[in-house]
Enzyme design. Structure first.
Site: not given
Length: 301
Positions: A111, A251, A278
């Site tokens: 991320s 996601d 995610h």
């Protein structure tokens, strides 16, 4: 999968601040040592802890808490002029030097950690032998557009609560937080209840949201922080390291968020984990770790 028996924790001095780190495995072993950069900005290493299991294959795995978070120095009085990409890039370089691995290492950024990883990689560090961009994004505009699309698919009453509290500036209201959790359970982590390591990270952010609120905003889909206009798209061709890009099918990092990585990084592979959002390293842990290890093994030489 088991974990290497040898584990060392310590602190790297970064100017007047301290970066906590943990090495699982032997840094002097043959495989590339793997540095894990956690997300946020403003999370902790806890939720990406499962990557330490790669040490069972003889690979040293390094986790660290970025300054402002977790076990590293907290600076709740610092503002947006302090919390910058360059600050965190300097911290990463400092950690590599402290551990003595700057000449040969792999980096996995998840991320925001992938944003940091791409910023690190476009500078062409000679020791970066492999890069993994996990559930990340090439520009915040793409992220915000994707979040808006996913948000529009939420139940109408959830959308109404989110809109109302954002307009009123009451994003810490319990009703708003409850509505936000609907998005998180769909697009952040689909394992419910959240595993302990995931819950620990979110509790840590709640206890000191300085970095997250400053750079991102109150949550994953209402981005109003200093990173709002960030992009790395035009610089991606500069990345020399072979790169693996992956995301989950559900996601919050939508296909559009990662496509510039695939289109513009010269040496790239990609993967989509079909049952994940995610956090494939939590939601499909065995498959995710196996894919990462297979990629790294190709570049250990």
């Amino acid at each position: 999968m088991s974990v290497a028996a040898d584990t060392v924790e310590g602190f790297a001095d970064y100017g007047p601040y301290k970066t906590w780190y943990r090495v699982t495995g032997d840094l002097d072993a043959g495989p590339l040592p793997l540095v894990i950069a956690h997300g946020g900005p403003g999370c902790t290493h806890d939720y990406v802890d499962s990557f330490k299991e790669l040490s069972a294959k003889g690979r040293a795995v390094i986790h660290y808490d970025q300054i402002g978070n977790g076990r590293s120095t907290h600076l709740p009085d610092k503002g947006g002029d302090f919390w910058t990409v360059d600050f965190f890039l300097g911290e990463l370089d400092n950690l590599l030097d402290h551990l003595g691995i700057r000449s040969r290492y792999a980096l996995l950024g998840q991320s925001w950690g992938g944003m940091l990883g791409s910023e690190h990689a476009v500078r062409r560090p000679a020791g970066l032998k492999a890069l993994i961009l996990a559930n990340s994004l090439a520009s915040m505009d793409l992220w915000v557009a994707g979040a808006a699309q996913l948000r529009a698919e939420l139940p109408a009453e959830v959308q109404e609560a989110l809109d109302r509290h954002e307009a009123a500036g009451t994003t810490q209201d319990p009703e708003y937080l409850t509505a936000s959790r609907v998005f998180y359970d769909r697009h952040v982590c689909r394992v419910t209840p959240w595993p302990d390591e995931v819950a620990r990270t979110f509790l840590a952010v709640e206890s000191d949201p300085t970095v997250y609120h400053t750079m991102n905003g109150p949550n994953e889909f209402h981005v109003v922080g200093t990173m709002r206009n960030w992009t790395v798209i035009d610089r991606l061709p500069n990345i020399e390291a072979p790169t693996l890009v992956f995301r989950g099918a559900y996601d919050e990092a939508t296909p559009e968020c990662v496509q510039p990585f695939i289109d513009r990084i010269p040496s790239v592979e990609s993967e989509v984990f079909p049952q994940s959002s995610h956090m494939p390293h939590v939601e499909e842990k065995d498959a995710c770790l196996a894919r990462v290890e297979a990629f790294l093994r190709k570049h250990d030489g």
